[in-house]
Motif scaffolding. Sequence first.
Motif, PDB file in Angstrom:
ATOM      1  N   ASN A  10      44.582 -39.510  -1.342  1.00 39.07           N
ATOM      2  CA  ASN A  10      43.779 -40.041  -0.243  1.00 39.07           C
ATOM      3  C   ASN A  10      42.886 -39.003   0.424  1.00 39.07           C
ATOM      4  O   ASN A  10      42.061 -39.344   1.268  1.00 39.07           O
ATOM      5  CB  ASN A  10      44.675 -40.718   0.803  1.00 39.07           C
ATOM      6  N   GLY A  11      43.010 -37.742   0.052  1.00 40.27           N
ATOM      7  CA  GLY A  11      42.189 -36.708   0.669  1.00 40.27           C
ATOM      8  C   GLY A  11      41.022 -36.255  -0.182  1.00 40.27           C
ATOM      9  O   GLY A  11      40.405 -35.228   0.107  1.00 40.27           O
ATOM     10  N   ALA A  12      40.700 -36.992  -1.233  1.00 44.29           N
ATOM     11  CA  ALA A  12      39.599 -36.618  -2.130  1.00 44.29           C
ATOM     12  C   ALA A  12      38.716 -37.828  -2.396  1.00 44.29           C
ATOM     13  O   ALA A  12      39.106 -38.964  -2.131  1.00 44.29           O
ATOM     14  CB  ALA A  12      40.160 -36.086  -3.452  1.00 44.29           C
ATOM     15  N   ASN A  13      37.524 -37.566  -2.886  1.00 46.15           N
ATOM     16  CA  ASN A  13      36.606 -38.653  -3.232  1.00 46.15           C
ATOM     17  C   ASN A  13      37.113 -39.410  -4.464  1.00 46.15           C
ATOM     18  O   ASN A  13      37.688 -38.819  -5.367  1.00 46.15           O
ATOM     19  CB  ASN A  13      35.207 -38.107  -3.507  1.00 46.15           C
ATOM     20  N   ASN A  14      36.881 -40.711  -4.483  1.00 43.07           N
ATOM     21  CA  ASN A  14      37.291 -41.561  -5.602  1.00 43.07           C
ATOM     22  C   ASN A  14      36.119 -41.758  -6.552  1.00 43.07           C
ATOM     23  O   ASN A  14      35.226 -42.543  -6.283  1.00 43.07           O
ATOM     24  CB  ASN A  14      37.785 -42.916  -5.093  1.00 43.07           C
ATOM     25  N   ASP A  24      36.021 -33.401  -6.942  1.00 43.51           N
ATOM     26  CA  ASP A  24      37.335 -33.126  -6.359  1.00 43.51           C
ATOM     27  C   ASP A  24      38.322 -34.287  -6.483  1.00 43.51           C
ATOM     28  O   ASP A  24      39.410 -34.248  -5.912  1.00 43.51           O
ATOM     29  CB  ASP A  24      37.189 -32.737  -4.883  1.00 43.51           C
ATOM     30  N   THR A  25      37.973 -35.328  -7.234  1.00 42.66           N
ATOM     31  CA  THR A  25      38.842 -36.493  -7.397  1.00 42.66           C
ATOM     32  C   THR A  25      40.189 -36.071  -7.987  1.00 42.66           C
ATOM     33  O   THR A  25      40.244 -35.307  -8.942  1.00 42.66           O
ATOM     34  CB  THR A  25      38.173 -37.535  -8.311  1.00 42.66           C
ATOM     35  N   ARG A  26      41.259 -36.592  -7.396  1.00 39.20           N
ATOM     36  CA  ARG A  26      42.620 -36.335  -7.888  1.00 39.20           C
ATOM     37  C   ARG A  26      43.295 -37.678  -8.145  1.00 39.20           C
ATOM     38  O   ARG A  26      43.471 -38.471  -7.229  1.00 39.20           O
ATOM     39  CB  ARG A  26      43.412 -35.523  -6.859  1.00 39.20           C
ATOM     40  N   ILE A  27      43.662 -37.907  -9.406  1.00 36.98           N
ATOM     41  CA  ILE A  27      44.259 -39.180  -9.795  1.00 36.98           C
ATOM     42  C   ILE A  27      45.652 -38.918 -10.354  1.00 36.98           C
ATOM     43  O   ILE A  27      45.822 -38.147 -11.301  1.00 36.98           O
ATOM     44  CB  ILE A  27      43.383 -39.917 -10.830  1.00 36.98           C
ATOM     45  N   ALA A  28      46.643 -39.579  -9.750  1.00 38.86           N
ATOM     46  CA  ALA A  28      48.025 -39.392 -10.174  1.00 38.86           C
ATOM     47  C   ALA A  28      48.318 -40.155 -11.460  1.00 38.86           C
ATOM     48  O   ALA A  28      48.951 -39.633 -12.377  1.00 38.86           O
ATOM     49  CB  ALA A  28      48.978 -39.841  -9.071  1.00 38.86           C
ATOM     50  N   ARG A  29      47.861 -41.400 -11.527  1.00 40.93           N
ATOM     51  CA  ARG A  29      48.126 -42.214 -12.720  1.00 40.93           C
ATOM     52  C   ARG A  29      47.133 -43.364 -12.804  1.00 40.93           C
ATOM     53  O   ARG A  29      46.582 -43.793 -11.794  1.00 40.93           O
ATOM     54  CB  ARG A  29      49.556 -42.736 -12.727  1.00 40.93           C
ATOM     55  N   ALA A  30      46.960 -43.838 -14.025  1.00 40.25           N
ATOM     56  CA  ALA A  30      46.032 -44.955 -14.261  1.00 40.25           C
ATOM     57  C   ALA A  30      46.526 -45.778 -15.439  1.00 40.25           C
ATOM     58  O   ALA A  30      47.074 -45.251 -16.410  1.00 40.25           O
ATOM     59  CB  ALA A  30      44.622 -44.440 -14.540  1.00 40.25           C
ATOM     60  N   ARG A  31      46.313 -47.091 -15.320  1.00 41.42           N
ATOM     61  CA  ARG A  31      46.664 -48.035 -16.386  1.00 41.42           C
ATOM     62  C   ARG A  31      45.510 -49.017 -16.523  1.00 41.42           C
ATOM     63  O   ARG A  31      44.910 -49.428 -15.532  1.00 41.42           O
ATOM     64  CB  ARG A  31      47.961 -48.761 -16.036  1.00 41.42           C
ATOM     65  N   ALA A  32      45.192 -49.404 -17.758  1.00 38.59           N
ATOM     66  CA  ALA A  32      44.065 -50.301 -18.018  1.00 38.59           C
ATOM     67  C   ALA A  32      44.523 -51.546 -18.768  1.00 38.59           C
ATOM     68  O   ALA A  32      45.428 -51.496 -19.592  1.00 38.59           O
ATOM     69  CB  ALA A  32      42.998 -49.589 -18.844  1.00 38.59           C
ATOM     70  N   GLY A  33      43.861 -52.653 -18.477  1.00 39.86           N
ATOM     71  CA  GLY A  33      44.006 -53.868 -19.253  1.00 39.86           C
ATOM     72  C   GLY A  33      42.770 -54.021 -20.118  1.00 39.86           C
ATOM     73  O   GLY A  33      41.690 -53.546 -19.769  1.00 39.86           O
ATOM     74  N   TRP A  34      42.900 -54.647 -21.263  1.00 46.92           N
ATOM     75  CA  TRP A  34      41.760 -54.840 -22.156  1.00 46.92           C
ATOM     76  C   TRP A  34      41.837 -56.203 -22.833  1.00 46.92           C
ATOM     77  O   TRP A  34      42.897 -56.797 -22.942  1.00 46.92           O
ATOM     78  CB  TRP A  34      41.682 -53.725 -23.203  1.00 46.92           C
TER      79      TRP A  34
END
Length: 119
Positions: A64-68, A91-101
């Motif tokens: 939450n402290g960085a740009n998305n 400076d974006t920091r992403i902990a995890r991501a999941r995608a649908g296709w």
Amino acid sequence: MKKIYGSVTGVDQGVATLFSDFEDGGVMWTSSGDRQVSVPVTFAEPFKDIPAVTVSLELLDMHNGANNRYVISAQGVRPDGFDIVFRTWGDTRIARARAGWMAIGAARGDEDWDVDYGS
């Protein structure tokens, strides 16, 4: 517009975990600048031709402290699969991501057959 010729239309869909970098200190969580992850997807059955493919985020856990900033896309689409490509920068920091296709295209039916004239 993609036109589908033939009597059978195939629809394949799924979910792919792209990364979970907060667990092991991976680059999407701990680094900055240009970063990219590519995840291969294989269809349950090959399509007759290159299908239309869409991808969307199902999960995005960001600091939450960085740009998305991110881009997600389907690249290298072929009859048997494609790659989900996820990019971020700055400076974006992403902990995890999941995608649908989802893939839609001409598929082989029970009445389709190939004759192999090889020796």
